[in-house]
Design a protein around this motif. Structure first.
Motif, PDB file in Angstrom:
ATOM      1  N   UNK A   1       0.821  -1.208   0.000  1.00  0.00           N
ATOM      2  CA  UNK A   1       0.000   0.000   0.000  1.00  0.00           C
ATOM      3  C   UNK A   1       0.855   1.259   0.000  1.00  0.00           C
ATOM      4  N   UNK A   2       1.972   1.218   0.726  1.00  0.00           N
ATOM      5  CA  UNK A   2       2.835   2.392   0.836  1.00  0.00           C
ATOM      6  C   UNK A   2       3.898   2.447  -0.252  1.00  0.00           C
ATOM      7  N   UNK A   3       4.151   1.334  -0.894  1.00  0.00           N
ATOM      8  CA  UNK A   3       5.224   1.273  -1.883  1.00  0.00           C
ATOM      9  C   UNK A   3       4.725   1.717  -3.247  1.00  0.00           C
ATOM     10  N   UNK A   4       5.389   2.679  -3.846  1.00  0.00           N
ATOM     11  CA  UNK A   4       4.982   3.202  -5.151  1.00  0.00           C
ATOM     12  C   UNK A   4       5.710   2.435  -6.251  1.00  0.00           C
ATOM     13  N   UNK A   5       5.183   1.290  -6.590  1.00  0.00           N
ATOM     14  CA  UNK A   5       5.815   0.469  -7.612  1.00  0.00           C
ATOM     15  C   UNK A   5       5.091  -0.850  -7.733  1.00  0.00           C
ATOM     16  N   UNK A   6       5.736  -1.842  -8.329  1.00  0.00           N
ATOM     17  CA  UNK A   6       5.132  -3.154  -8.463  1.00  0.00           C
ATOM     18  C   UNK A   6       4.998  -3.808  -7.090  1.00  0.00           C
ATOM     19  N   UNK A   7       4.187  -4.876  -6.978  1.00  0.00           N
ATOM     20  CA  UNK A   7       4.041  -5.549  -5.683  1.00  0.00           C
ATOM     21  C   UNK A   7       5.393  -5.913  -5.068  1.00  0.00           C
ATOM     22  N   UNK A   8       5.519  -5.713  -3.766  1.00  0.00           N
ATOM     23  CA  UNK A   8       6.811  -5.912  -3.107  1.00  0.00           C
ATOM     24  C   UNK A   8       7.295  -7.353  -3.208  1.00  0.00           C
ATOM     25  N   UNK A   9       6.378  -8.307  -3.270  1.00  0.00           N
ATOM     26  CA  UNK A   9       6.797  -9.703  -3.331  1.00  0.00           C
ATOM     27  C   UNK A   9       7.460 -10.048  -4.666  1.00  0.00           C
ATOM     28  N   UNK A  10       7.258  -9.213  -5.678  1.00  0.00           N
ATOM     29  CA  UNK A  10       7.940  -9.437  -6.958  1.00  0.00           C
ATOM     30  C   UNK A  10       9.431  -9.132  -6.867  1.00  0.00           C
ATOM     31  N   UNK A  11       9.835  -8.448  -5.805  1.00  0.00           N
ATOM     32  CA  UNK A  11      11.254  -8.163  -5.602  1.00  0.00           C
ATOM     33  C   UNK A  11      11.890  -9.143  -4.612  1.00  0.00           C
TER      34      UNK A  11
END
Length: 357
Positions: A290-300
Motif C-alpha cells: 500500500x505504501x510502496x509506489x511500484x510493483x508488488x513488493x513480493x515481486x522483488x
C-alpha cells in the motif's frame, strides 16, 4: 536532508542513544502490557491463548507496522519484506528464551489446550502462503498485489478460527501433566499476583493497555529505524547482520511481554503472543504494498526470502511437535524442542548469509 524513516544522517552515536532509549521504553511497556492483559483475561473470561494472540499479538506487532510502512514509503521493498520474515523467525526463537526463564520444565509440556496448537498450524499456513507467493510471483490489483490481499484475507480468517476454537474443539486431554492450573490458583491464594493491577477496573486496564500500545508504537518505530541506521553506518546494512538486527529490534516488545507472561505463569499467552504476532506480521505485506509506489513488493523477493519463510515454517513445526509430545526433559534449562529451534535458527542464519545477494 534526512528523509522520513532515514536516521542515518544523525550519525552513529546518536542512533545508538536512540536505540538504547527506545529499547528501554519498549521493554517496560511490553512487560507491563502482559500484566494488564493478564488482568483483562481474568475479568472478561477470555482464554489466555486468545488474549495473547488477539490483543498482545496485535499490540506487539506495532513496531513491525511502523517499520514496514516507513520502508514502503521510502521505496525500500526488500527491507520491508526481509524485516517481516526476520521478525517471524526471531519471534519463534523467543519461545526458547521463555523456556530458559521457566527453567525447570519444558514450556511446551505445560500446555495442553487445542487453541494453541490451532494457532501454530495457522502460522505454518501463513508462511506457506507467503512462500508460494515468493516462488510464483505477484500481480497488481490496483495499488497492491493479489497475494498480499490473499494474506490479509487469511489473517482475518485465522483470527476468526482461533477466536472460537477453544469452545468447539473436538478433543481435550484426559489429564494434564503440568502444574499450570494449580500454580495459578496457589499464586492467587498466596497473594503473589499483582493485586494492584488485578483490582483495577476493566476500563482502567483498557486505558493502560492503550497507553502501552502507544508507547510501543512510537518507541518501536524509533527502535527499528535507528537499528537500521546502525546497520548501515557500520557497513552491515546490506548483509544478514543488518537483517537480524532490525528483526530483533522490532521483536523486543514480544521479548519483554513474553518474559512477563512466563513470570505470571501465563504460558499459553506466550504462544498466543508469538503465533498471533507472526500471523499478523505476514499480513503486513499488504501494508508494504500500500505504501510502496511500484510493483508488488513480493515481486522483488527471491531465494533469500523463500529460505527465510522456510526457516520460519521449520521453527514453528518444531514447537508444534513439542506441543504434541509434551515431553518434560530439559537441556541447558530448555526443552529439547527449544534447543532444536535455536540450532535450526543459527543454521538458517548461516545459510541466509551465504545466499544473500
Amino acid at each position: 536532508m534526512m528523509s522520513l524513516g532515514d536516521f542515518s544522517g544523525l550519525g552513529l552515536p546518536a542512533n545508538l542513544a536512540i536505540f538504547a532509549v527506545a529499547a528501554s521504553i519498549v521493554w517496560i511497556a511490553g512487560y507491563k502490557l502482559a500484566q494488564y492483559l493478564d488482568a483483562i483475561a481474568d475479568k472478561t473470561g477470555l482464554g489466555e491463548a486468545f488474549v495473547g494472540m488477539l490483543l498482545m499479538g496485535t499490540i506487539t506487532s506495532l513496531p513491525e507496522i511502523a517499520a514496514v510502512s516507513t520502508s514502503g514509503y521510502i521505496g525500500n521493498a526488500a527491507l520491508a519484506t526481509n524485516n517481516l520474515l526476520g521478525s517471524v523467525s526471531i519471534n519463534v526463537v523467543l519461545i526458547a528464551v521463555a523456556d530458559a526463564v521457566l527453567g525447570r520444565d519444558a514450556i511446551t509440556s505445560t500446555i495442553g489446550r487445542p487453541t494453541t496448537l490451532m494457532q501454530g498450524v495457522l502460522v505454518v499456513g501463513a508462511l506457506a502462503l507467503t512462500l508460494c507467493a515468493v516462488l510464483v510471483g505477484d500481480v497488481s490489483l490496483g495499488p497492491v498485489g493479489a497475494w498480499s490481499v490473499a494474506l490479509v484475507g487469511y489473517v482475518v480468517v485465522a483470527f476468526w478460527i482461533s477466536a472460537g476454537y477453544g469452545g468447539r474443539a473436538p478433543w481435550r486431554l484426559k489429564e494434564r501433566r503440568d502444574r499450570h492450573s494449580t500454580e495459578r490458583k496457589e499464586d492467587r491464594e498466596n497473594g503473589e499476583q499483582d493485586n494492584e493491577t488485578a483490582e483495577r477496573s476493566l476500563t482502567t486496564l483498557m486505558l493502560l493497555t492503550a497507553l502501552c500500545a502507544a508507547a510501543i508504537l512510537v518507541a518501536g518505530f524509533c527502535l527499528a529505524q535507528s537499528g537500521d541506521a546502525v546497520a548501515k553506518l557500520t557497513g552491515l546494512g546490506s548483509g544478514i547482520v543488518g537483517h537480524v538486527l532490525v528483526g530483533f529490534a522490532t521483536s523486543l516488545p514480544e521479548l519483554s511481554s513474553i518474559i512477563s507472561a512466563v513470570r505470571l505463569r501465563r504460558y499459553e499467552m506466550v504462544f498466543g503472543d508469538v503465533f498471533g504476532t507472526n500471523i499478523l506480521t505476514l499480513g503486513l505485506i499488504f501494508l508494504a504494498d500500500l505504501f510502496y509506489a511500484g510493483e508488488p513488493v513480493l515481486n522483488q523477493a527471491g531465494r533469500f526470502e523463500a529460505v527465510a519463510a522456510t526457516v520460519g515454517i521449520i521453527l514453528t513445526g518444531i514447537f508444534l511437535v513439542g506441543l504434541l509430545e509434551r515431553e518434560n526433559k530439559t537441556f541447558l534449562r530448555m526443552g529439547y524442542d527449544a534447543v532444536a529451534a535455536l540450532v535450526t535458527f543459527v543454521a538458517g542464519i548461516v545459510l541466509l548469509y551465504f545466499i544473500q545477494d
